[in-house]
Design a protein around this motif. Structure first.
Motif, PDB file in Angstrom:
ATOM      1  N   UNK A 143       0.861  -1.173   0.000  1.00 14.27           N
ATOM      2  CA  UNK A 143       0.000   0.000   0.000  1.00 14.27           C
ATOM      3  C   UNK A 143       0.903   1.230   0.000  1.00 14.27           C
ATOM      4  N   UNK A 144       0.413   2.321  -0.533  1.00 16.12           N
ATOM      5  CA  UNK A 144       1.147   3.586  -0.496  1.00 16.12           C
ATOM      6  C   UNK A 144       0.499   4.511   0.524  1.00 16.12           C
ATOM      7  N   UNK A 145       1.327   5.167   1.329  1.00 15.61           N
ATOM      8  CA  UNK A 145       0.859   6.250   2.196  1.00 15.61           C
ATOM      9  C   UNK A 145       1.594   7.504   1.729  1.00 15.61           C
ATOM     10  N   UNK A 147       5.845   3.989  -0.443  1.00 14.47           N
ATOM     11  CA  UNK A 147       5.283   2.690  -0.772  1.00 14.47           C
ATOM     12  C   UNK A 147       5.687   1.677   0.296  1.00 14.47           C
ATOM     13  N   UNK A 148       4.698   1.027   0.873  1.00 16.21           N
ATOM     14  CA  UNK A 148       4.917   0.091   1.974  1.00 16.21           C
ATOM     15  C   UNK A 148       4.727  -1.345   1.495  1.00 16.21           C
ATOM     16  N   UNK A 149       5.508  -2.256   2.066  1.00 19.55           N
ATOM     17  CA  UNK A 149       5.450  -3.660   1.666  1.00 19.55           C
ATOM     18  C   UNK A 149       4.230  -4.370   2.221  1.00 19.55           C
ATOM     19  N   UNK A 156      10.719  -5.215   8.876  1.00 24.52           N
ATOM     20  CA  UNK A 156       9.715  -5.904   8.051  1.00 24.52           C
ATOM     21  C   UNK A 156       8.325  -5.329   8.265  1.00 24.52           C
ATOM     22  N   UNK A 157       8.146  -4.427   9.221  1.00 25.43           N
ATOM     23  CA  UNK A 157       6.886  -3.695   9.334  1.00 25.43           C
ATOM     24  C   UNK A 157       6.656  -2.934   8.038  1.00 25.43           C
ATOM     25  N   UNK A 158       5.390  -2.803   7.632  1.00 22.19           N
ATOM     26  CA  UNK A 158       5.124  -1.955   6.488  1.00 22.19           C
ATOM     27  C   UNK A 158       5.627  -0.551   6.745  1.00 22.19           C
ATOM     28  N   UNK A 159       5.383  -0.060   7.955  1.00 22.84           N
ATOM     29  CA  UNK A 159       5.847   1.259   8.372  1.00 22.84           C
ATOM     30  C   UNK A 159       6.210   1.210   9.840  1.00 22.84           C
TER      31      UNK A 159
END
Length: 353
Positions: free
Chosen positions: A8-10, A14-16, A47-50
């Motif tokens: 997803x993008x915030x 861009x986040x995994x 490894x967290x998305x954010x």
């Protein structure tokens, strides 16, 4: 599998995946500086998305707890580069949470001559841990209008420092009874000079801080955390809905990267704020006495939120996304090592083989 593990993008980032490491004070900085141990801690959790860091004071007077880091000096910026470098080297993304604690603090934590400040001289009930032991909260000094403008500028300067330090963006802490939240609440903001009073006055400081930071680094690198109705730090918001609806509506044009909602139990208000906000919604869901757990991933799948923030589970499980994706056992967090100390309870939680 849950869409929680989809990209997803915030804003521009861009986040995994959609799992967020929530901001958590760990009180392991020294003289306002993060260390190599801090870099290891965050790098382990890349490894967290954010990742959203622990609260980082944007000015010296913004410090409210012992051993917390800042982003208001060249030395602090240089120290944070080690953290952002470690996270990026491991493939992660990291935002700095900018936190001015306002009345939640004590003079013993501040440079000589400074005292905690707030929108109004209303002391919080309770005590604060300091290196000199537990101390009652003091009555804060009311900020002048000129000092409010300077505080707004301090947030913007700290945001620029964050980008210089390598952060992907910043989160403004407008929750949990700290300075931005204190301006939002009529219980702590009793001003009559345009920085309080009516709903537009109550939201003015938050709107100006968000606008200044978005102007400094871009709205697409700026997030805002709020906690409507949250009683933490002796806060009282008998009718939060009009204030937070106004706040979100007023900041909508800034195209922020995300809104981070820490729930106090009003899920319908969360849904209303989501309807008013065009960017990504990070949710720290209300779960009562238990920490946010695997079952909250369903809130992404059903559209309640775009991302879910995990606190204690990320603290104790550096490889949390992998564990949640595979249904693996979870390490339990040790509250005795949450604050201060060294590697124990900080960088020694095991990852899966």
């Amino acid at each position: 599998m849950s869409i929680a593990f989809d990209p997803i993008a915030v804003g521009r980032t861009k986040l995994a995946n959609r799992l967020v490491m929530a901001p958590m004070t760990r009180s392991r900085a020294r003289d306002g500086l993060v260390t190599e141990l801090t870099a290891r801690y965050y790098g382990q959790r890349a490894s967290a998305g954010l990742i959203v860091t622990e609260g980082v004071q944007p000015s010296a007077v913004g410090q409210g707890y012992p051993f917390t880091p800042g982003l208001h000096s060249a030395e602090q910026v240089a120290a944070w580069r080690g953290v952002t470098g470690a996270v990026h080297a491991a493939g992660g993304k990291i935002f700095a949470q900018l936190l001015h604690t306002g009345r939640i603090g004590h003079p013993v934590l501040l440079p000589e001559g400074l005292v905690p400040v707030a929108p109004s001289p209303v002391a919080a009930r309770g005590q604060l841990f300091t290196p000199d032991g537990a101390k009652d909260f003091v009555t804060p000094r009311e900020l002048t209008a000129a000092e409010i403008e300077q505080t707004v500028a301090d947030f913007a300067a700290a945001a620029r420092n964050a980008v210089e330090a390598g952060f992907d963006g910043v989160e403004l802490h407008g929750a949990n009874g700290y300075l931005i939240h204190q301006f939002l609440s009529p219980g702590t903001n009793r001003r009559t000079d345009g920085w309080g009073g009516s709903v537009p006055g109550l939201v003015r400081f938050a709107v100006e801080v968000v606008s200044a930071v978005a102007g400094a680094i871009g709205g697409d690198r700026t997030g805002l955390r709020i906690s409507p109705g949250m009683p933490n730090n002796d806060m009282h918001e008998p009718d939060p809905r009009p204030v937070y609806e106004e706040l979100v509506s007023r900041t909508a044009a800034l195209d922020l990267a995300y809104l981070h909602v820490m729930e106090a139990g009003d899920r319908e208000l969360t849904r209303e704020l989501r309807r008013r906000f065009s960017g990504a919604l990070i949710l720290n869901p209300h779960t009562g006495d238990r920490p946010t757990g695997p079952e909250e991933l369903a809130l992404i799948d059903d559209g309640t939120a775009d991302l879910i923030a995990f606190g204690r589970l990320f603290l104790a499980n550096p490889d949390l996304p992998r564990r949640l994706a595979t249904g693996s056992p979870l390490n339990a967090a040790d509250p005795a090592t949450f604050y201060d100390g060294g590697a124990e309870g900080y960088t020694d939680y095991p990852a899966l083989p």
